[in-house]
Design a protein around this motif. Sequence first.
Motif, short mmCIF file in Angstrom:
data_model
loop_
_atom_site.label_atom_id
_atom_site.label_comp_id
_atom_site.label_asym_id
_atom_site.label_seq_id
_atom_site.Cartn_x
_atom_site.Cartn_y
_atom_site.Cartn_z
N LYS A 1 55.31 69.00 87.06
CA LYS A 1 54.92 68.39 88.33
C LYS A 1 53.69 68.89 88.91
O LYS A 1 52.96 70.12 88.39
N ASP A 2 52.63 68.12 90.07
CA ASP A 2 51.72 68.68 90.23
C ASP A 2 50.65 69.17 89.86
O ASP A 2 49.55 69.89 90.29
N ALA A 3 50.57 68.70 88.48
CA ALA A 3 49.42 69.21 87.94
C ALA A 3 47.65 68.16 88.45
O ALA A 3 46.88 69.06 88.42
N PRO A 4 47.29 68.04 88.77
CA PRO A 4 46.14 67.28 89.60
C PRO A 4 45.95 68.37 90.36
O PRO A 4 45.06 69.16 90.81
N ASP A 5 47.27 68.75 91.58
CA ASP A 5 46.50 70.37 92.67
C ASP A 5 46.37 71.83 92.16
O ASP A 5 45.71 72.38 92.54
N LEU A 6 47.50 71.56 90.74
CA LEU A 6 47.37 72.83 89.86
C LEU A 6 45.97 72.94 89.63
O LEU A 6 44.57 73.53 89.62
N ARG A 7 44.90 71.63 89.03
CA ARG A 7 44.04 71.67 88.46
C ARG A 7 42.61 72.28 89.30
O ARG A 7 42.07 72.63 89.11
N LYS A 8 43.03 71.15 90.57
CA LYS A 8 41.38 71.58 91.90
C LYS A 8 41.81 72.96 92.36
O LYS A 8 40.70 73.36 92.40
N TYR A 9 42.89 73.07 92.12
CA TYR A 9 42.81 74.48 92.31
C TYR A 9 42.32 75.80 91.45
O TYR A 9 41.50 76.68 92.05
N LEU A 10 42.49 75.32 90.40
CA LEU A 10 42.00 76.40 89.36
C LEU A 10 40.26 75.62 89.83
O LEU A 10 40.02 76.83 89.34
N ILE A 11 39.89 74.81 89.47
CA ILE A 11 37.86 75.45 89.03
C ILE A 11 37.67 75.41 91.06
O ILE A 11 36.66 75.97 91.05
N ASP A 12 38.71 75.19 91.47
CA ASP A 12 38.07 75.58 93.39
C ASP A 12 37.83 77.15 93.35
O ASP A 12 37.29 78.37 94.14
N HIS A 13 38.45 77.69 92.58
CA HIS A 13 38.99 78.80 92.40
C HIS A 13 38.26 79.82 91.36
O HIS A 13 38.99 80.68 90.55
N HIS A 14 37.34 79.52 90.91
CA HIS A 14 36.50 79.84 89.42
C HIS A 14 37.27 80.13 88.47
O HIS A 14 36.45 81.12 88.27
N PHE A 15 37.97 79.14 88.20
CA PHE A 15 38.71 79.08 86.33
C PHE A 15 38.21 77.48 85.96
O PHE A 15 38.08 77.11 86.50
N ARG A 16 38.14 77.96 84.29
CA ARG A 16 37.66 76.50 83.67
C ARG A 16 38.95 75.69 82.63
O ARG A 16 39.54 76.89 82.21
N ILE A 17 38.97 74.56 83.03
CA ILE A 17 39.73 74.80 82.06
C ILE A 17 39.46 73.56 80.87
O ILE A 17 38.71 73.33 80.70
N VAL A 18 39.86 74.54 80.05
CA VAL A 18 38.89 74.35 78.41
C VAL A 18 39.13 73.77 77.47
O VAL A 18 38.84 72.97 77.02
N LYS A 19 40.38 73.49 77.24
CA LYS A 19 41.41 72.27 76.74
C LYS A 19 42.86 72.04 77.28
O LYS A 19 42.95 72.73 77.90
N GLU A 20 42.93 70.76 77.06
CA GLU A 20 44.52 70.52 77.19
C GLU A 20 45.15 69.90 76.52
O GLU A 20 44.33 69.06 75.23
N ARG A 21 46.13 69.50 76.28
CA ARG A 21 47.01 68.67 76.08
C ARG A 21 48.36 67.89 76.72
O ARG A 21 48.64 68.96 77.91
N THR A 22 48.80 67.20 75.93
CA THR A 22 50.19 66.16 76.78
C THR A 22 51.22 66.62 75.58
O THR A 22 51.14 65.78 74.39
N ILE A 23 52.22 67.02 76.15
CA ILE A 23 53.01 67.11 75.71
C ILE A 23 54.62 65.37 76.24
O ILE A 23 54.92 65.87 77.14
N LYS A 24 55.32 65.04 74.95
CA LYS A 24 56.32 64.14 74.88
C LYS A 24 57.68 64.64 74.44
O LYS A 24 57.81 64.74 73.68
N GLU A 25 58.39 64.61 75.24
CA GLU A 25 59.97 65.17 75.15
C GLU A 25 61.00 64.98 76.31
O GLU A 25 60.71 64.10 77.48
#
Length: 217
Positions: free
Chosen positions: A117-141
């Motif tokens: 949960k809270d994926a949007p918060d994690l993405r914001k944190y990463l980008i604000d702290h000089h990380f880049r998200i190179v690729k993403e995927r979604t898995i349904k379970e």
Amino acid sequence: MIKLSNRLQALFEWCDGEVIADIGCDHGYISLKLAQEKGKKVYACDVAQGPLQRARTLFEKEEADICCLLMNGIVNLPDDVDQILIAGMGGQLMISILEDGKEKASHLQSMILSPHKDAPDLRKYLIDHHFRIVKERTIKEGNHFYPILYVMHGKQERSVLKDYYGYHMIEDEEYKQFVDHEYKKWKALELSVPASQFKEGEKRLKLLEQIRTKRSC
Ligand SMILES: C[S@@+](CC[C@H](N)C(=O)[O-])C[C@H]1O[C@@H](n2cnc3c(N)ncnc32)[C@H](O)[C@@H]1O
């Protein structure tokens, strides 16, 4: 040989470091498979004694040479680790692990993160702290959709749409289902919540409509 669930299999497939730390390893399934099938050096790490003991018992049974570390987050990560995997926890907990372990994180080549949960918060944190998200995927379970983020150091432009719905997302059938599921969820809420309390919903629906229009199906 252990058969992994779709989610664990997808995580396993994206692990490509030389020395990998599985933070919050719990059952130890991914650690085991990384050692057995990809020949990786793996540290199976957990903050709790019970899960770590379960993992240790599994490794002993399978005669896998995997080092088990009882530790909180990544502050005490061994220096040879070049990739961490953190999956099956909330985004806020991942943020606090990365924040407390800033120094260690700065030496990593890459991270694979899969918040429940809270994926949007994690993405914001990463980008604000000089990380880049190179690729993403979604898995349904079951009825849940889990994002998986492959993260490296670097700069990335923030976008509200991407904070919520992913950077460099692989737009496959599971992602399409996720977007449709979110859209239906917010549409249903729109009918039951007073307009004055539906500001977040309005924002989400606009973003989801942008994604659905772009894909035009
Ligand atoms: C739900 S399990 C996820 C297991 C596995 N990673 C997966 O995705 O299926 C979460 C695990 O994270 C561990 N954990 C929670 N907080 C942690 C922390 N700060 N550092 C290390 N492990 C932690 C818990 O003890 C638990 O075993």
